[in-house]
Motif scaffolding. Structure first.
Motif, mmCIF file in Angstrom:
data_model
loop_
_atom_site.group_PDB
_atom_site.id
_atom_site.type_symbol
_atom_site.label_atom_id
_atom_site.label_comp_id
_atom_site.label_asym_id
_atom_site.label_seq_id
_atom_site.Cartn_x
_atom_site.Cartn_y
_atom_site.Cartn_z
ATOM 1 N N ASP A 119 0.828 -1.201 0.000
ATOM 2 C CA ASP A 119 0.000 0.000 0.000
ATOM 3 C C ASP A 119 0.865 1.254 0.000
ATOM 4 N N GLU A 120 1.889 1.211 0.801
ATOM 5 C CA GLU A 120 2.758 2.375 0.910
ATOM 6 C C GLU A 120 4.144 1.869 1.257
ATOM 7 N N PRO A 121 4.964 1.584 0.233
ATOM 8 C CA PRO A 121 6.267 0.976 0.507
ATOM 9 C C PRO A 121 7.032 1.788 1.551
ATOM 10 N N GLY A 122 7.525 1.071 2.558
ATOM 11 C CA GLY A 122 8.325 1.738 3.571
ATOM 12 C C GLY A 122 7.526 2.294 4.729
ATOM 13 N N ALA A 123 6.191 2.249 4.638
ATOM 14 C CA ALA A 123 5.379 2.784 5.734
ATOM 15 C C ALA A 123 5.643 1.991 6.997
ATOM 16 N N PRO A 124 5.858 2.667 8.096
ATOM 17 C CA PRO A 124 6.069 1.930 9.341
ATOM 18 C C PRO A 124 4.843 1.067 9.657
ATOM 19 N N GLN A 125 5.142 -0.082 10.258
ATOM 20 C CA GLN A 125 4.087 -1.055 10.546
ATOM 21 C C GLN A 125 2.926 -0.445 11.342
ATOM 22 N N ALA A 126 3.267 0.331 12.368
ATOM 23 C CA ALA A 126 2.230 0.883 13.248
ATOM 24 C C ALA A 126 1.295 1.819 12.472
ATOM 25 N N GLU A 127 1.875 2.573 11.561
ATOM 26 C CA GLU A 127 1.090 3.502 10.751
ATOM 27 C C GLU A 127 0.121 2.736 9.851
ATOM 28 N N GLU A 128 0.653 1.669 9.253
ATOM 29 C CA GLU A 128 -0.160 0.826 8.365
ATOM 30 C C GLU A 128 -1.321 0.213 9.149
ATOM 31 N N GLU A 129 -1.015 -0.272 10.357
ATOM 32 C CA GLU A 129 -2.063 -0.893 11.171
ATOM 33 C C GLU A 129 -3.130 0.119 11.559
ATOM 34 N N ARG B 298 -4.044 2.642 9.765
ATOM 35 C CA ARG B 298 -4.871 2.862 8.567
ATOM 36 C C ARG B 298 -5.851 1.715 8.348
ATOM 37 N N GLU B 299 -5.386 0.498 8.647
ATOM 38 C CA GLU B 299 -6.268 -0.663 8.500
ATOM 39 C C GLU B 299 -7.426 -0.598 9.500
ATOM 40 N N ARG B 300 -7.098 -0.207 10.736
ATOM 41 C CA ARG B 300 -8.151 -0.089 11.756
ATOM 42 C C ARG B 300 -9.164 0.980 11.362
ATOM 43 N N GLU B 301 -8.656 2.051 10.801
ATOM 44 C CA GLU B 301 -9.521 3.154 10.385
ATOM 45 C C GLU B 301 -10.440 2.692 9.252
ATOM 46 N N ALA B 302 -9.902 1.885 8.336
ATOM 47 C CA ALA B 302 -10.709 1.377 7.222
ATOM 48 C C ALA B 302 -11.819 0.454 7.725
ATOM 49 N N LEU B 303 -11.474 -0.420 8.684
ATOM 50 C CA LEU B 303 -12.479 -1.319 9.253
ATOM 51 C C LEU B 303 -13.556 -0.514 9.977
ATOM 52 N N ALA B 304 -13.146 0.578 10.637
ATOM 53 C CA ALA B 304 -14.107 1.434 11.342
ATOM 54 C C ALA B 304 -15.047 2.108 10.335
ATOM 55 N N ILE C 32 -12.332 0.977 -0.304
ATOM 56 C CA ILE C 32 -11.766 -0.107 0.508
ATOM 57 C C ILE C 32 -12.104 -1.430 -0.184
ATOM 58 N N ALA C 33 -11.170 -2.368 -0.159
ATOM 59 C CA ALA C 33 -11.496 -3.742 -0.535
ATOM 60 C C ALA C 33 -11.367 -4.603 0.719
ATOM 61 N N LEU C 34 -12.445 -5.303 1.045
ATOM 62 C CA LEU C 34 -12.462 -6.170 2.226
ATOM 63 C C LEU C 34 -12.230 -7.600 1.767
ATOM 64 N N SER C 35 -11.195 -8.244 2.332
ATOM 65 C CA SER C 35 -10.758 -9.559 1.853
ATOM 66 C C SER C 35 -11.339 -10.709 2.655
ATOM 67 N N GLY C 36 -11.244 -11.887 2.072
ATOM 68 C CA GLY C 36 -11.656 -13.115 2.743
ATOM 69 C C GLY C 36 -10.680 -13.544 3.827
ATOM 70 N N HIS C 37 -9.481 -13.000 3.798
ATOM 71 C CA HIS C 37 -8.489 -13.288 4.836
ATOM 72 C C HIS C 37 -7.673 -12.028 5.077
ATOM 73 N N GLY C 38 -7.348 -11.781 6.321
ATOM 74 C CA GLY C 38 -6.433 -10.688 6.632
ATOM 75 C C GLY C 38 -7.081 -9.313 6.604
ATOM 76 N N GLN C 39 -6.242 -8.320 6.365
ATOM 77 C CA GLN C 39 -6.611 -6.923 6.563
ATOM 78 C C GLN C 39 -7.264 -6.280 5.340
ATOM 79 N N PRO C 40 -7.973 -5.184 5.544
ATOM 80 C CA PRO C 40 -8.556 -4.461 4.405
ATOM 81 C C PRO C 40 -7.470 -3.856 3.509
ATOM 82 N N ILE C 41 -7.825 -3.685 2.239
ATOM 83 C CA ILE C 41 -6.885 -3.156 1.248
ATOM 84 C C ILE C 41 -7.299 -1.725 0.908
ATOM 85 N N LEU C 42 -6.356 -0.808 1.048
ATOM 86 C CA LEU C 42 -6.679 0.615 0.825
ATOM 87 C C LEU C 42 -6.224 1.112 -0.531
ATOM 88 N N ASP C 43 -5.240 0.454 -1.112
ATOM 89 C CA ASP C 43 -4.789 0.844 -2.447
ATOM 90 C C ASP C 43 -4.731 -0.409 -3.316
#
Ligand SMILES: [Zn+2]
Length: 368
Positions: A24-34, A36-42, A277-288
């Motif tokens: 989604d964002e090469p080099g993005a720190p893990q915490a930042e990515e997480e 964004r994922e939580r925000e997408a699920l919200a 947002i794309a919501l997957s059958g496994h794992g986290q939501p996809i933002l890009d």
């Protein structure tokens, strides 16, 4: 081998390399990515779409079912047919103030048992309508016989592509053992590709996106550009283009479907969509999804080039190619890795960069 037919460790031929940050964002720190994922699920939850992660006995881990609080009250996928999955699903529904009996519409995204195994039990208890792609309905209604045909098909393909007979018979046993995590279910609401499923607060566009399986279906919430993508697109693993009998294939085992070529065409169609947002059958939501799909395309090109290099040194069976790429994988992974190799060989065959030669019932591929 419908049994183990979910994305798995065979997802990436470059698996020896250390994991890299999400595409989604090469080099993005893990915490930042997480975050964004939580925000997408919200955001999805605000739209009434809740992710329920249900346990499976498979290597892939949990499967995501989605509760859509709308009218009819809708559940997208069910999890596998197990007491543990049912128990956790009931708890997850209760956390949102619902019971199994409240479900009015049950949607099945594709033919893999981690996704539809519980559908039969849920439908019986809730009397919910069961919706799935029209072409998938006969498979779901006759799951037992269909799974048997799938295993025969897989056996034929494996022997033809160089997997030793003793390994094939082990795989048949494993697959038969997995079968009870699925169960036949009657589809009461067959869906046509492109049609619209109208709920009170949204319309869901039904889109057939075959490749990972012949029946992969994604559902677009048109008002919010949220895609229920199931296993068509998964963030942390490249979905296997699994070799499978065509849905209308019956007992025709002679024609090998070109799963990866089909899958790439499906990914191109999804890439062209504007999604929030794309919501997957496994794992986290996809933002890009565009960046993720482009990353998958690069992976497929890289792997095809690698295979071309291997067969340039001399003709190989698909099984030999898999061993060159991944070493001696667990027996249970043999069909998945074979599917991967054949998918990429199909790309080379289509480009005229490889030829197929058969002798004594075994196929070898050579570079041109
Ligand atoms: Zn799955």
């Amino acid at each position: 081998m419908s049994a183990d037919a979910h994305p798995s460790g065979a997802d990436d031929g470059d698996a020896q390399r250390p994991p890299t940050p999400g595409p989604d964002e090469p080099g993005a720190p893990q915490a930042e990515e997480e975050a964004r994922e939580r925000e997408a699920l919200a955001r999805a939850a605000e739209a009434g779409i809740h992710c329920l992660a249900i346990p499976t006995p498979f290597q892939v881990g949990r499967v995501n079912a989605y509760l859509i609080e709308d009218s009819p009250l809708t559940l997208v996928d069910s999890g596998p047919n197990s007491a543990k999955a049912l128990d956790e699903l009931e708890q997850a529904l209760a956390a949102h103030g619902h019971a199994v009996e409240d479900i009015e519409l049950l949607i099945v995204t594709h033919q893999h048992i981690d996704h539809f195994g519980l559908a039969s039990i849920l439908a019986r208890r809730s009397r919910a309508e069961v919706a799935a792609l029209d072409r998938l309905a006969p498979f779901l209604a006759h799951y037992g016989e269909q799974a048997e045909l799938d295993d025969l098909f897989a056996e034929r393909i494996m022997l033809r592509h160089g997997i030793p007979a003793d390994m094939v018979s082990v795989l048949r046993t494993v697959s038969a053992g997995f079968r009870a995590w699925g169960a036949a279910v009657d589809v009461t609401r067959p869906l046509a590709d492109g049609e619209v499923l109208a709920l009170r607060d949204r319309t869901l566009r039904v889109l057939h996106r075959p490749g990972h399986s012949p029946s992969d279906t994604v559902f677009l919430d048109e008002q919010r550009s949220i895609l229920l993508a199931a296993d068509h697109l998964i963030k942390h693993i490249s979905s296997n283009p699994l070799l499978a009998r065509p849905l209308d294939g019956g007992g025709d085992f002679e024609h090998r479907p070109q799963a990866l070529i089909t899958y790439i065409a499906s990914l191109e169609a999804t890439r062209a969509m504007g999604l929030s947002i794309a919501l997957s059958g496994h794992g986290q939501p996809i933002l890009d999804h565009v960046a993720l799909i482009d990353e998958r395309f690069r992976l497929h090109r890289r792997r095809a080039a690698k295979i071309h290099g291997l067969i340039a040194a001399g003709p190989l069976t698909a099984h030999e190619i898999a061993q060159e790429l991944w070493g001696n994988v667990a027996v249970t992974q043999a069909f998945l890795t074979l599917s991967e190799v054949l998918g990429h060989v199909d790309l080379l065959l289509a480009d005229g960069r490889a030829v197929e030669r058969e002798s004594g019932g075994v196929v070898r591929f050579a570079a041109t």
